[in-house]
Design a protein around this motif. Structure first.
Motif, mmCIF file in Angstrom:
data_model
loop_
_atom_site.group_PDB
_atom_site.id
_atom_site.type_symbol
_atom_site.label_atom_id
_atom_site.label_comp_id
_atom_site.label_asym_id
_atom_site.label_seq_id
_atom_site.Cartn_x
_atom_site.Cartn_y
_atom_site.Cartn_z
ATOM 1 N N PRO A 15 -29.020 2.169 -1.916
ATOM 2 C CA PRO A 15 -28.252 1.095 -1.267
ATOM 3 C C PRO A 15 -27.342 0.354 -2.247
ATOM 4 C CG PRO A 15 -30.509 1.077 -0.479
ATOM 5 C CD PRO A 15 -30.466 2.048 -1.619
ATOM 6 N N GLU A 16 -27.821 0.120 -3.458
ATOM 7 C CA GLU A 16 -26.995 -0.564 -4.451
ATOM 8 C C GLU A 16 -25.797 0.294 -4.851
ATOM 9 O OE1 GLU A 16 -30.592 -3.152 -6.587
ATOM 10 O OE2 GLU A 16 -29.497 -1.626 -7.723
ATOM 11 N N LEU A 17 -26.013 1.604 -4.996
ATOM 12 C CA LEU A 17 -24.913 2.498 -5.358
ATOM 13 C C LEU A 17 -23.883 2.554 -4.239
ATOM 14 C CD1 LEU A 17 -23.576 4.560 -7.224
ATOM 15 C CD2 LEU A 17 -25.041 6.327 -6.200
ATOM 16 N N MET A 18 -24.335 2.624 -3.000
ATOM 17 C CA MET A 18 -23.416 2.681 -1.869
ATOM 18 C C MET A 18 -22.599 1.397 -1.767
ATOM 19 S SD MET A 18 -25.901 4.606 0.920
ATOM 20 C CE MET A 18 -24.656 4.694 2.201
ATOM 21 N N ALA A 19 -23.248 0.275 -1.997
ATOM 22 C CA ALA A 19 -22.529 -1.004 -1.951
ATOM 23 C C ALA A 19 -21.493 -1.075 -3.073
ATOM 24 C CB ALA A 19 -23.516 -2.160 -2.068
ATOM 25 N N TYR A 20 -21.868 -0.584 -4.238
ATOM 26 C CA TYR A 20 -20.956 -0.581 -5.383
ATOM 27 C C TYR A 20 -19.755 0.323 -5.111
ATOM 28 C CZ TYR A 20 -19.296 0.141 -10.182
ATOM 29 O OH TYR A 20 -18.521 0.220 -11.312
ATOM 30 N N ALA A 21 -20.019 1.503 -4.546
ATOM 31 C CA ALA A 21 -18.942 2.442 -4.243
ATOM 32 C C ALA A 21 -17.989 1.867 -3.204
ATOM 33 C CB ALA A 21 -19.528 3.763 -3.752
ATOM 34 N N LYS A 22 -18.552 1.196 -2.212
ATOM 35 C CA LYS A 22 -17.712 0.598 -1.160
ATOM 36 C C LYS A 22 -16.866 -0.541 -1.710
ATOM 37 C CE LYS A 22 -18.031 -0.826 3.659
ATOM 38 N NZ LYS A 22 -18.932 -0.997 4.829
ATOM 39 N N ALA A 23 -17.450 -1.309 -2.607
ATOM 40 C CA ALA A 23 -16.719 -2.440 -3.189
ATOM 41 C C ALA A 23 -15.628 -1.986 -4.151
ATOM 42 C CB ALA A 23 -17.698 -3.363 -3.915
ATOM 43 N N ASN A 24 -15.762 -0.763 -4.639
ATOM 44 C CA ASN A 24 -14.777 -0.213 -5.580
ATOM 45 C C ASN A 24 -14.069 0.994 -4.955
ATOM 46 O OD1 ASN A 24 -15.251 -1.631 -8.429
ATOM 47 N ND2 ASN A 24 -17.245 -1.348 -7.431
ATOM 48 N N LYS A 25 -13.689 0.843 -3.698
ATOM 49 C CA LYS A 25 -13.070 1.940 -2.945
ATOM 50 C C LYS A 25 -11.875 2.537 -3.692
ATOM 51 C CE LYS A 25 -11.060 3.083 1.550
ATOM 52 N NZ LYS A 25 -10.799 2.627 2.929
ATOM 53 N N GLY A 26 -11.907 3.881 -3.791
ATOM 54 C CA GLY A 26 -10.805 4.617 -4.403
ATOM 55 C C GLY A 26 -10.795 4.617 -5.913
ATOM 56 N N GLN A 27 -11.774 3.970 -6.539
ATOM 57 C CA GLN A 27 -11.770 3.859 -7.995
ATOM 58 C C GLN A 27 -12.808 4.735 -8.682
ATOM 59 O OE1 GLN A 27 -11.732 -0.273 -9.377
ATOM 60 N NE2 GLN A 27 -11.070 -0.932 -7.341
ATOM 61 N N LEU A 28 -13.755 5.290 -7.925
ATOM 62 C CA LEU A 28 -14.860 6.022 -8.538
ATOM 63 C C LEU A 28 -14.669 7.535 -8.451
ATOM 64 C CD1 LEU A 28 -17.905 3.970 -7.211
ATOM 65 C CD2 LEU A 28 -16.607 3.649 -9.329
ATOM 66 N N THR A 29 -15.260 8.217 -9.411
ATOM 67 C CA THR A 29 -15.290 9.681 -9.393
ATOM 68 C C THR A 29 -16.748 10.135 -9.408
ATOM 69 O OG1 THR A 29 -15.194 9.797 -11.805
ATOM 70 C CG2 THR A 29 -13.099 9.918 -10.621
ATOM 71 N N TYR A 30 -16.985 11.305 -8.888
ATOM 72 C CA TYR A 30 -18.322 11.903 -8.969
ATOM 73 C C TYR A 30 -18.172 13.358 -9.373
ATOM 74 C CZ TYR A 30 -17.398 14.050 -4.381
ATOM 75 O OH TYR A 30 -16.861 14.781 -3.339
ATOM 76 N N GLY A 31 -19.184 13.868 -10.034
ATOM 77 C CA GLY A 31 -19.125 15.244 -10.510
ATOM 78 C C GLY A 31 -20.138 16.130 -9.826
ATOM 79 N N SER A 32 -19.772 17.404 -9.674
ATOM 80 C CA SER A 32 -20.703 18.419 -9.182
ATOM 81 C C SER A 32 -20.491 19.679 -10.006
ATOM 82 C CB SER A 32 -20.486 18.719 -7.697
ATOM 83 O OG SER A 32 -19.394 19.614 -7.517
ATOM 84 N N TYR A 33 -21.348 20.671 -9.786
ATOM 85 C CA TYR A 33 -21.274 21.910 -10.566
ATOM 86 C C TYR A 33 -20.387 22.963 -9.905
ATOM 87 C CZ TYR A 33 -25.209 22.315 -7.338
ATOM 88 O OH TYR A 33 -26.015 22.255 -6.222
ATOM 89 N N GLY A 34 -19.493 22.542 -9.021
ATOM 90 C CA GLY A 34 -18.525 23.482 -8.477
ATOM 91 C C GLY A 34 -18.071 23.133 -7.080
ATOM 92 N N ILE A 35 -16.871 23.554 -6.741
ATOM 93 C CA ILE A 35 -16.340 23.343 -5.393
ATOM 94 C C ILE A 35 -17.190 24.110 -4.382
ATOM 95 C CG2 ILE A 35 -14.373 23.809 -3.872
ATOM 96 C CD1 ILE A 35 -12.553 23.396 -6.264
ATOM 97 N N GLY A 36 -17.574 23.435 -3.329
ATOM 98 C CA GLY A 36 -18.371 24.070 -2.288
ATOM 99 C C GLY A 36 -19.859 24.104 -2.574
ATOM 100 N N SER A 37 -20.268 23.613 -3.747
ATOM 101 C CA SER A 37 -21.696 23.574 -4.059
ATOM 102 C C SER A 37 -22.368 22.518 -3.185
ATOM 103 C CB SER A 37 -21.901 23.218 -5.532
ATOM 104 O OG SER A 37 -21.429 21.900 -5.800
ATOM 105 N N GLN A 38 -23.691 22.590 -3.094
ATOM 106 C CA GLN A 38 -24.379 21.586 -2.287
ATOM 107 C C GLN A 38 -24.152 20.193 -2.846
ATOM 108 O OE1 GLN A 38 -28.663 21.870 -1.923
ATOM 109 N NE2 GLN A 38 -28.706 20.401 -0.245
ATOM 110 N N GLY A 39 -24.060 20.090 -4.177
ATOM 111 C CA GLY A 39 -23.794 18.799 -4.776
ATOM 112 C C GLY A 39 -22.464 18.217 -4.328
ATOM 113 N N HIS A 40 -21.448 19.062 -4.302
ATOM 114 C CA HIS A 40 -20.135 18.636 -3.825
ATOM 115 C C HIS A 40 -20.233 18.155 -2.381
ATOM 116 C CE1 HIS A 40 -15.890 20.037 -2.396
ATOM 117 N NE2 HIS A 40 -15.974 18.728 -2.437
#
Length: 342
Positions: free
Chosen positions: A156-181
């Motif tokens: 919940p804290e991460l989601m609130a932080y992401a919403k408050a910083n809309k368009g400013q955050l990046t996230y990483g995964s181990y490839g396009i189409g991976s479950q992480g992505h």
């Protein structure tokens, strides 16, 4: 052989009876399978397990642990054949084009055996016809982590932080189409965070950036992330799937936290498949023998050490049913994430 009265047949002496018993025992040891009313010896030669990744990775390590036990149980060598590259297509194609007798298998992942069908415009094989599910060996949930410098300690804290910083955050995964992505693309959507995806070529460079602080949010396997979670450099937030992971039992799943979207609740798996047309009796026997191997202390420990959840009650029938049920789910997730087949 006995007469209707239950006594040994008079025409057979004790030596003949002993020979028949020995033959029956040998048939059981080498694994007689029955198809179309006739018995077919299996295996009659080494069983080759083609792994779509390089030696040393989690899938390879588990394949070797299973193969060691499987060879002992079947009375024939069980050999790991590493064929990395092309997103697993090389390994699956080799199995798809092998003789349908159960002697050539692949141990792959959800990506290599299921979602690849929607990642590529044309495959050299038809996964639904040319591969036969045998048994899954474990669930492979992945874990959402943040760099410890990020203030968020819970989902919940991460989601609130992401919403408050809309368009400013990046996230990483181990490839396009991976479950992480797909999982974090869904998280970005439900929080209206408009996060940017960075697709790494594998987990190693992603983890390096996470630990170094160049990336603050990422998702991946326990095998790659746990040491950094234990050291305090990364903070585990939530797992995909519906079952807590023994390696980090204190970390909840997305589902437990109220997020029931498919991207969070479906779990990746590692599973074995044979060549299309392999007799059902052979697939059943392989499934039973692999389950037996998974129940040994050595193999079970390897699965747990890799951060996976052992799956010891699977069968070809259950695997096939789940395969068919999950196909449209993965297809829709890829479409929702905007992944275009190449």
């Amino acid at each position: 052989m006995k007469t209707e009265s239950g006594h040994p047949h008079p025409s057979l002496n004790r030596r003949q009876l002993l020979r028949m018993a020995a033959a029956a025992s040998a048939a059981s040891t080498t694994g007689w399978a029955f198809a179309s009313g006739e018995k077919t010896a299996f295996p009659t030669k080494p069983v080759r397990v083609i792994v779509p990744f390089a030696a040393g990775g989690a899938t390879d390590v588990l394949a070797r642990a299973v193969c060691d036990k499987l060879g002992q149980q079947l009375g024939q060598p069980s050999i790991v054949d590493n064929r990395p590259g092309a997103a697993g297509l090389l390994a699956c194609d080799a199995v798809a084009k092998a003789a349908p007798d159960g002697h050539t298998l692949t141990l792959g992942t959800t990506s290599t055996m299921l979602s690849n069908q929607f990642m590529f415009k044309k495959l050299p094989y038809d996964a639904q016809k040319d591969l036969v599910p045998v048994v899954r060996i474990c669930w492979a949930p992945i874990v959402l982590v943040v760099n410890s410098k990020l203030a968020a300690r819970t989902l919940p804290e991460l989601m609130a932080y992401a919403k408050a910083n809309k368009g400013q955050l990046t996230y990483g995964s181990y490839g396009i189409g991976s479950q992480g992505h797909l999982a974090l693309a869904t998280l970005s959507k439900v929080t209206d965070a408009d996060m940017t995806h960075i697709a790494y070529k594998g987990e190693a460079p992603m983890v390096q950036d996470l630990v170094g602080g160049q990336l603050m949010i990422g998702i991946g396997s326990i095998l790659s992330l746990k040491q950094h979670i234990d050291s305090g450099k990364l903070r585990a937030i939530a797992f995909t799937g519906r079952t807590r992971v023994p390696a980090l039992p204190e970390v909840p799943t997305f589902a437990e936290l109220g997020h029931q979207q498919d991207a969070f609740t479906v779990s990746g798996w590692l599973g074995v498949a044979a060549t299309g047309g392999t007799p059902a009796a052979v697939a059943d026997q392989l499934g039973a023998q692999i389950r037996k191997a998974l129940q040994t202390r050595e193999v079970n420990a390897r699965v747990l050490m890799a951060g996976f959840v052992p799956l010891t009650d699977d069968s070809p029938q259950r695997y096939q049913a789940d395969w068919r049920r999950e196909l449209p789910i993965w297809k829709q997730l890829l479409q929702d994430a905007g992944v275009q087949p190449t």
